[in-house]
Enzyme design. Structure first.
Site, mmCIF file in Angstrom:
data_model
loop_
_atom_site.group_PDB
_atom_site.id
_atom_site.type_symbol
_atom_site.label_atom_id
_atom_site.label_comp_id
_atom_site.label_asym_id
_atom_site.label_seq_id
_atom_site.Cartn_x
_atom_site.Cartn_y
_atom_site.Cartn_z
ATOM 1 N N ASP A 1 65.713 40.296 38.145
ATOM 2 C CA ASP A 1 66.949 40.270 38.934
ATOM 3 C C ASP A 1 66.828 39.256 40.075
ATOM 4 O O ASP A 1 65.716 38.904 40.495
ATOM 5 C CB ASP A 1 67.229 41.653 39.549
ATOM 6 C CG ASP A 1 67.473 42.709 38.478
ATOM 7 O OD1 ASP A 1 67.900 42.341 37.368
ATOM 8 O OD2 ASP A 1 67.223 43.895 38.764
HETATM 9 N N1 URA Z 1 63.703 46.221 36.424
HETATM 10 C C1 URA Z 1 64.697 45.976 37.309
HETATM 11 O O1 URA Z 1 65.447 46.871 37.663
HETATM 12 N N2 URA Z 1 64.830 44.734 37.790
HETATM 13 C C2 URA Z 1 64.031 43.707 37.441
HETATM 14 O O2 URA Z 1 64.200 42.591 37.933
HETATM 15 C C3 URA Z 1 62.998 43.969 36.523
HETATM 16 C C4 URA Z 1 62.858 45.229 36.034
#
Ligand code: URA
Length: 231
Positions: free
Chosen positions: A101
């Site tokens: 993310d």
């Molecule tokens: N899980 C998440 O919620 N975000 C990420 O970036 C990676 C794994």
């Protein structure tokens, strides 16, 4: 044997015209010998240097980035993590192996080898990813067993069992092997908690190189590439 300008431009490091100019300016050497013209045929395995610095002309690259916050794992966007890849590693068709993310940091693999990327993210391989999380409230024993049991939502969506370990204060380590969209954040939400900060530390047996500062990238060694698939 291949034309020198093609060897340089096929690597994606130079455009064809940049390659011709660098050769014309006498900046490019193959195995220690100056390349006299763009059409000169050189061995594709030759050690190529530009301005005395060896450049990697291999077709495929396998990179580790310490992803900083604020960058996205999508190509072609202004704040794409790919815009942070140094020129010497840049290749046409680079992409991230899975996604983190925008606000997640840490170990991100980047390559232009589709087969390799597929083998890392394939659910069949079950490659574990380890995350460090700061969360809204302290983890309790019930959260650990809820993660260990997995979740089935009302709409039938299932989350495979994950390993939750309580850290100091409001921190935790989480190991998942599915790689779903927002997986770690959603797992915490399912236990009435929330992720405030997330960093990926490990993929398979490969740890993030802690000497990389946020935004830095380096090539993986052959051993590190194999470690990804090690337990
Ligand atoms: N899980 C998440 O919620 N975000 C990420 O970036 C990676 C794994």
């Amino acid at each position: 044997m291949k034309r020198a300008d093609a060897v340089l431009s096929d690597s994606g490091i130079f455009s064809r015209s940049e390659a011709r100019k660098a050769i014309a300016d006498g900046r490019v050497f193959a195995d220690g010998k100056k390349i006299a013209s763009p059409s000169e045929k050189i061995n594709e395995n030759a050690v190529i240097t530009v301005d005395g610095k060896a450049i990697n002309i291999e077709k495929y690259v396998y990179l580790m980035m310490n992803k900083p916050q604020g960058y996205i794992c999508e190509n072609g966007k202004e704040n794409s993590v790919l815009s942070l890849v140094p020129k010497e590693y840049y290749r046409k068709g680079l992409f991230t192996v899975g996604r983190l993310d925008k606000d997640t940091e840490g170990l991100l693999l980047i390559t232009n080898d589709g087969e390799f990327a597929h083998s890392v993210i394939s659910p069949k391989k079950n490659i574990e990813k380890l995350y460090f999380a700061e969360v809204e409230r302290e983890v309790v024993a019930a959260d650990i067993s809820a993660f260990a049991n997995g979740f089935e939502l009302k709409n039938g969506e299932k989350f495979a069992p994950a390993i939750l370990e309580k850290g100091e204060g409001k921190t935790a380590l989480v190991t998942v092997s599915e790689g779903r969209f927002h997986e770690v954040k959603r797992l915490f939400l399912l236990t009435g908690n929330a992720v405030l900060y997330l960093k990926r530390l490990k993929t398979g047996g490969l740890w993030l190189d802690m000497s990389l500062s946020a935004g830095q990238t380096r090539a993986l060694t052959a051993e590190e590439k194999d470690l990804i698939f090690a337990k």
